[in-house]
Design an enzyme around this catalytic site. Structure first.
Site, PDB file in Angstrom:
ATOM      1  N   CYS A  89       0.805  -1.221   0.000  1.00  0.00           N
ATOM      2  CA  CYS A  89       0.000   0.000   0.000  1.00  0.00           C
ATOM      3  C   CYS A  89       0.839   1.272   0.000  1.00  0.00           C
ATOM      4  O   CYS A  89       0.395   2.310  -0.493  1.00  0.00           O
ATOM      5  CB  CYS A  89      -0.981   0.017   1.168  1.00  0.00           C
ATOM      6  SG  CYS A  89      -0.227  -0.063   2.797  1.00  0.00           S
ATOM      7  N   HIS A 165      -1.826   1.535   7.324  1.00  0.00           N
ATOM      8  CA  HIS A 165      -2.252   1.619   5.927  1.00  0.00           C
ATOM      9  C   HIS A 165      -1.933   3.001   5.357  1.00  0.00           C
ATOM     10  O   HIS A 165      -2.047   4.015   6.056  1.00  0.00           O
ATOM     11  CB  HIS A 165      -3.765   1.359   5.866  1.00  0.00           C
ATOM     12  CG  HIS A 165      -4.324   1.296   4.480  1.00  0.00           C
ATOM     13  ND1 HIS A 165      -3.781   0.502   3.490  1.00  0.00           N
ATOM     14  CD2 HIS A 165      -5.381   1.936   3.910  1.00  0.00           C
ATOM     15  CE1 HIS A 165      -4.486   0.656   2.384  1.00  0.00           C
ATOM     16  NE2 HIS A 165      -5.457   1.520   2.617  1.00  0.00           N
TER      17      HIS A 165
END
Length: 304
Positions: A89, A165
């Site tokens: 990510c 994230h």
């Protein structure tokens, strides 16, 4: 199927040299300490920001985002890729900014070829194509911390892990978009020109942070900007140029340390200490061990 992806740090030096190895020119990342539009504006030309936060485990996908609105049409008109593999990510958020700034930014032949190749794909297939790019994966992994004990390319996160994230925010076609590969589509946060971005992005970030308890402080924000050395040269600002060159030198050193495996060094250091204690004569080694045990016991007692 290509090999796995390691985690990388949310660090300006890591991100800057990662994109340079991918062929991007004249772009730098800078860490933001405060959520102030003036701090963003001082960085010059801004292409977007990368936001790192603790991902709420157990959160289920929703048809309606908690802020903004899903723009499913934009998923095909701009570069938006679904995240299909663990640990990718960070690089995916970087590319979500840069591949949507092609024209403003020289993204290089490799990334431009990747964008052209995947442009007609739906988001899930774009994500698979990105995850299976040997070039992007190898560059990404070259900036991971060396760990001789854990193979992160095969280890899946568990519910006990703190999972973090990366997502991207940028202005595209005069609209502020949140680009998160775990969401079904880009999230539209309203009208926003490039010049308005510093003012428009701050309340969006503040609302996201406000979802967390006040005790949660583990956030990180990196701005993707035009290399400030260019402006320093244009203005003849030698002090600023030297400051930026010094920053680059420090980043190179820090990145070299990240990639180095120090286990062998520590092992040899311990061998040297043991040899030194043994050379001091009979009983010196045993005395050293007992003193160490005593210090350990005292620390344990103090912590109780």
């Amino acid at each position: 199927m290509s090999g796995g992806w390691n985690t990388i740090e949310s660090d300006a030096g890591v991100f800057t040299y990662l994109i340079e190895k991918l062929g991007v020119k004249d772009v730098q990342f800078d860490e933001l300490i405060t959520l102030e539009p003036d701090e963003l504006r001082q960085l010059g030309d801004i292409y977007g920001v990368i936001f790192l936060f603790k991902y709420p485990t157990g959160e289920k996908p929703s048809d309606v985002p908690k802020d903004g609105t899903f723009d499913h049409d934009a998923a095909n008109d701009i570069f938006f890729a679904a995240q299909t593999i663990q640990n990718a990510c960070g690089t995916q958020a970087i590319l979500s900014v840069l591949l949507n700034k092609d024209g403003e930014v020289d993204i290089g032949n490799e990334l431009r070829g990747f964008k052209t190749f995947s442009s007609e794909f739906p988001p899930d297939l774009r994500g698979e194509t990105l995850s299976n790019s040997d070039l992007i994966r190898e560059v990404h992994n070259s900036f991971a911390r060396s760990s001789p004990f854990i193979d992160e390319t095969t280890r899946a996160a568990t519910e006990d892990d703190d999972v973090y994230h990366f997502i991207a925010y940028t202005s595209i076609n005069s609209t502020l978009y949140e680009l998160d590969g775990l969401q079904p589509a880009p999230i539209n946060h309203g009208p926003c020109t490039v010049s308005e971005f510093p003012e428009k992005i701050i309340p969006v970030l503040q609302r996201r942070i406000a979802r967390y308890p006040a005790t949660e402080i583990r956030f990180n924000l990196l701005a993707c900007v035009r290399d400030p050395r260019i402006r320093a040269r244009e203005l003849g600002d030698q002090e600023k140029l030297e400051e930026e060159e010094h920053k680059r030198t420090e980043w190179l050193w820090e990145n070299a340390l990240r990639r180095h495996n120090f286990v062998g060094f520590v092992g040899e250091l311990l061998k040297g200490v043991v040899r030194d204690k043994l050379a001091q004569g009979e009983g010196a080694y045993e005395k050293w061990i007992e003193e160490a045990k005593g210090r350990t016991r005292r620390r344990a007692q103090q912590g109780q």
